[in-house]
Design a protein around this motif. Structure first.
Motif, PDB file in Angstrom:
ATOM      1  N   SER A  78      28.132  41.059  26.584  1.00 12.61           N
ATOM      2  CA  SER A  78      28.458  41.059  28.016  1.00 12.61           C
ATOM      3  C   SER A  78      29.759  40.299  28.282  1.00 12.61           C
ATOM      4  CB  SER A  78      27.304  40.431  28.797  1.00 12.61           C
ATOM      5  OG  SER A  78      27.609  40.348  30.168  1.00 12.61           O
ATOM      6  N   VAL A  79      29.916  39.137  27.628  1.00 10.85           N
ATOM      7  CA  VAL A  79      31.139  38.336  27.797  1.00 10.85           C
ATOM      8  C   VAL A  79      32.349  39.090  27.270  1.00 10.85           C
ATOM      9  CG1 VAL A  79      32.306  36.221  27.073  1.00 10.85           C
ATOM     10  CG2 VAL A  79      29.901  36.149  27.754  1.00 10.85           C
ATOM     11  N   LEU A  80      32.213  39.724  26.083  1.00  4.49           N
ATOM     12  CA  LEU A  80      33.327  40.472  25.510  1.00  4.49           C
ATOM     13  C   LEU A  80      33.736  41.629  26.408  1.00  4.49           C
ATOM     14  CD1 LEU A  80      32.300  40.579  21.729  1.00  4.49           C
ATOM     15  CD2 LEU A  80      34.115  39.225  22.789  1.00  4.49           C
ATOM     16  N   ASN A  81      32.760  42.310  27.005  1.00  2.67           N
ATOM     17  CA  ASN A  81      33.071  43.421  27.910  1.00  2.67           C
ATOM     18  C   ASN A  81      33.851  42.940  29.123  1.00  2.67           C
ATOM     19  OD1 ASN A  81      31.851  45.364  26.320  1.00  2.67           O
ATOM     20  ND2 ASN A  81      29.846  45.112  27.299  1.00  2.67           N
ATOM     21  N   LYS A  82      33.441  41.789  29.672  1.00  2.00           N
ATOM     22  CA  LYS A  82      34.147  41.230  30.826  1.00  2.00           C
ATOM     23  C   LYS A  82      35.571  40.831  30.461  1.00  2.00           C
ATOM     24  CE  LYS A  82      30.091  39.567  33.325  1.00  2.00           C
ATOM     25  NZ  LYS A  82      29.392  38.380  33.886  1.00  2.00           N
ATOM     26  N   VAL A  83      35.748  40.230  29.264  1.00  2.27           N
ATOM     27  CA  VAL A  83      37.087  39.827  28.819  1.00  2.27           C
ATOM     28  C   VAL A  83      37.974  41.046  28.635  1.00  2.27           C
ATOM     29  CG1 VAL A  83      38.364  38.803  26.905  1.00  2.27           C
ATOM     30  CG2 VAL A  83      36.302  37.690  27.747  1.00  2.27           C
ATOM     31  N   GLN A  84      37.430  42.106  28.051  1.00  2.00           N
ATOM     32  CA  GLN A  84      38.210  43.327  27.865  1.00  2.00           C
ATOM     33  C   GLN A  84      38.615  43.936  29.205  1.00  2.00           C
ATOM     34  OE1 GLN A  84      35.880  45.893  25.383  1.00  2.00           O
ATOM     35  NE2 GLN A  84      36.331  44.740  23.485  1.00  2.00           N
ATOM     36  N   GLU A  85      37.700  43.918  30.180  1.00  2.00           N
ATOM     37  CA  GLU A  85      38.038  44.455  31.495  1.00  2.00           C
ATOM     38  C   GLU A  85      39.166  43.650  32.154  1.00  2.00           C
ATOM     39  OE1 GLU A  85      34.461  44.530  33.712  1.00  2.00           O
ATOM     40  OE2 GLU A  85      33.576  46.219  32.586  1.00  2.00           O
ATOM     41  N   GLU A  89      42.967  44.905  33.284  1.00  4.20           N
ATOM     42  CA  GLU A  89      43.511  44.694  34.624  1.00  4.20           C
ATOM     43  C   GLU A  89      44.846  43.975  34.544  1.00  4.20           C
ATOM     44  OE1 GLU A  89      40.564  42.607  36.789  1.00  4.20           O
ATOM     45  OE2 GLU A  89      39.189  44.323  36.951  1.00  4.20           O
ATOM     46  N   CYS A  90      44.943  42.979  33.672  1.00  5.51           N
ATOM     47  CA  CYS A  90      46.188  42.223  33.526  1.00  5.51           C
ATOM     48  C   CYS A  90      47.301  43.129  32.996  1.00  5.51           C
ATOM     49  CB  CYS A  90      45.994  41.041  32.577  1.00  5.51           C
ATOM     50  SG  CYS A  90      44.954  39.742  33.270  1.00  5.51           S
ATOM     51  N   LEU A  91      46.984  43.995  32.031  1.00  8.57           N
ATOM     52  CA  LEU A  91      47.985  44.892  31.474  1.00  8.57           C
ATOM     53  C   LEU A  91      48.491  45.868  32.520  1.00  8.57           C
ATOM     54  CD1 LEU A  91      46.397  45.679  27.981  1.00  8.57           C
ATOM     55  CD2 LEU A  91      48.452  44.326  28.436  1.00  8.57           C
ATOM     56  N   VAL A  92      47.584  46.423  33.328  1.00  9.54           N
ATOM     57  CA  VAL A  92      47.980  47.360  34.383  1.00  9.54           C
ATOM     58  C   VAL A  92      48.848  46.674  35.417  1.00  9.54           C
ATOM     59  CG1 VAL A  92      47.117  48.791  36.259  1.00  9.54           C
ATOM     60  CG2 VAL A  92      45.997  48.852  34.029  1.00  9.54           C
ATOM     61  N   SER A  93      48.444  45.462  35.828  1.00  6.58           N
ATOM     62  CA  SER A  93      49.203  44.699  36.834  1.00  6.58           C
ATOM     63  C   SER A  93      50.574  44.319  36.312  1.00  6.58           C
ATOM     64  CB  SER A  93      48.411  43.450  37.226  1.00  6.58           C
ATOM     65  OG  SER A  93      49.148  42.658  38.117  1.00  6.58           O
ATOM     66  N   SER A  94      50.614  43.880  35.039  1.00 10.06           N
ATOM     67  CA  SER A  94      51.875  43.471  34.440  1.00 10.06           C
ATOM     68  C   SER A  94      52.819  44.659  34.301  1.00 10.06           C
ATOM     69  CB  SER A  94      51.608  42.840  33.069  1.00 10.06           C
ATOM     70  OG  SER A  94      52.818  42.544  32.423  1.00 10.06           O
ATOM     71  N   SER A  95      52.312  45.826  33.944  1.00  7.29           N
ATOM     72  CA  SER A  95      53.135  47.028  33.810  1.00  7.29           C
ATOM     73  C   SER A  95      53.713  47.447  35.148  1.00  7.29           C
ATOM     74  CB  SER A  95      52.281  48.145  33.216  1.00  7.29           C
ATOM     75  OG  SER A  95      53.013  49.343  33.149  1.00  7.29           O
ATOM     76  N   GLY A  96      52.937  47.343  36.232  1.00  7.59           N
ATOM     77  CA  GLY A  96      53.425  47.694  37.575  1.00  7.59           C
ATOM     78  C   GLY A  96      54.523  46.776  38.028  1.00  7.59           C
ATOM     79  N   ASN A  97      54.384  45.484  37.758  1.00  4.98           N
ATOM     80  CA  ASN A  97      55.396  44.511  38.177  1.00  4.98           C
ATOM     81  C   ASN A  97      56.703  44.741  37.431  1.00  4.98           C
ATOM     82  OD1 ASN A  97      53.653  43.289  39.956  1.00  4.98           O
ATOM     83  ND2 ASN A  97      52.899  41.800  38.434  1.00  4.98           N
TER      84      ASN A  97
END
Length: 233
Positions: free
Chosen positions: A194-201, A205-213
């Motif tokens: 469960s923790v690993l799934n949350k970290v991956q999510e 999100e960080c990768l998508v946000s960073s790519s947009g910026n």
């Protein structure tokens, strides 16, 4: 009577036709049916008991017959150094009719009931002399005198032995510990996944946000607000 004549007719035809195999098969089947219907008495899954001197003990016995009973005779006997001593006897006229039991031993009580096909007896104030084999016997005239008997053994002691449950407790404890460990491992595994799934999510999100910026800073996406019309000549 009709059933017996039918059996004889089938067997007679098989013999006349010379088919020995089928004749033997018919005989085997008929014997099987007869034994399935036959009277049987039973003293239970465990045919012995150990009791303390001076106590009372139940000597169990039940009967069964697929075709029913009529004037079923039964008795209890004690085997004393090869000699059979009769303890009680009775005749059950029909199913559900209670018998008039004759008792020949002062410490024996009949506790059975024909309603339950039960012909058990109770022996009071057991002594060491009572130790031995007790025979429950029955005969059913409805089955042409078919009879059957069962033996129940009685052992008399000064005191009952205490059963050592140490090994059982150890085995149960070990099994309980193993099961508990397996459950704990499964819970930990579920939490970790469960923790690993949350970290991956969060990483996605960080990768998508960073790519947009990055694209905005490099002026890649066109902005309607910043676009200016081309000047006319």
């Amino acid at each position: 009577m009709e059933l017996q004549q039918g059996r004889r007719s089938i067997l007679h035809r098989c013999v006349q036709s010379g088919d020995v195999f089928h004749a033997g098969l018919v005989i085997t089947l008929l014997l099987g049916v007869w034994y399935a219907q036959a009277l049987e008495v039973n003293t239970g899954k465990v045919n012995f008991v150990e009791v303390m001197n001076g106590s009372s003990v139940l000597l169990p016995c039940t009967y069964s017959s697929c075709i029913g009973i009529k004037n079923l005779y039964f008795n209890w006997q004690y085997k004393d150094n090869g000699t059979l001593i009769k303890l009680c006897e009775a005749v059950i006229p029909a199913e559900g009719i209670e018998p008039h039991v004759k008792i020949y031993h002062e410490r024996v009580v009949f506790v059975g009931s024909s309603k339950d096909s039960n012909i058990s007896i109770l022996l009071h104030n057991v002594t060491f002399e009572d130790q031995g084999d007790y025979i429950c016997f029955a005969i059913n005239p409805k089955e042409k005198g078919r009879n059957h008997s069962a033996v129940f053994s009685l052992y008399v002691v000064d005191e009952l032995k205490e059963v050592d449950n140490t090994l059982t407790i150890i085995i149960v404890s070990v099994l309980g510990g193993v099961i508990g460990l397996i459950i704990l491992i499964m819970v930990v595994k579920a939490v970790v996944l469960s923790v690993l799934n949350k970290v991956q999510e969060k990483n996605k999100e960080c990768l998508v946000s960073s790519s947009g910026n990055d694209n905005t800073e490099n002026g890649l996406p066109a902005s309607k607000a910043d676009s200016k019309p081309t000047p006319k000549a």
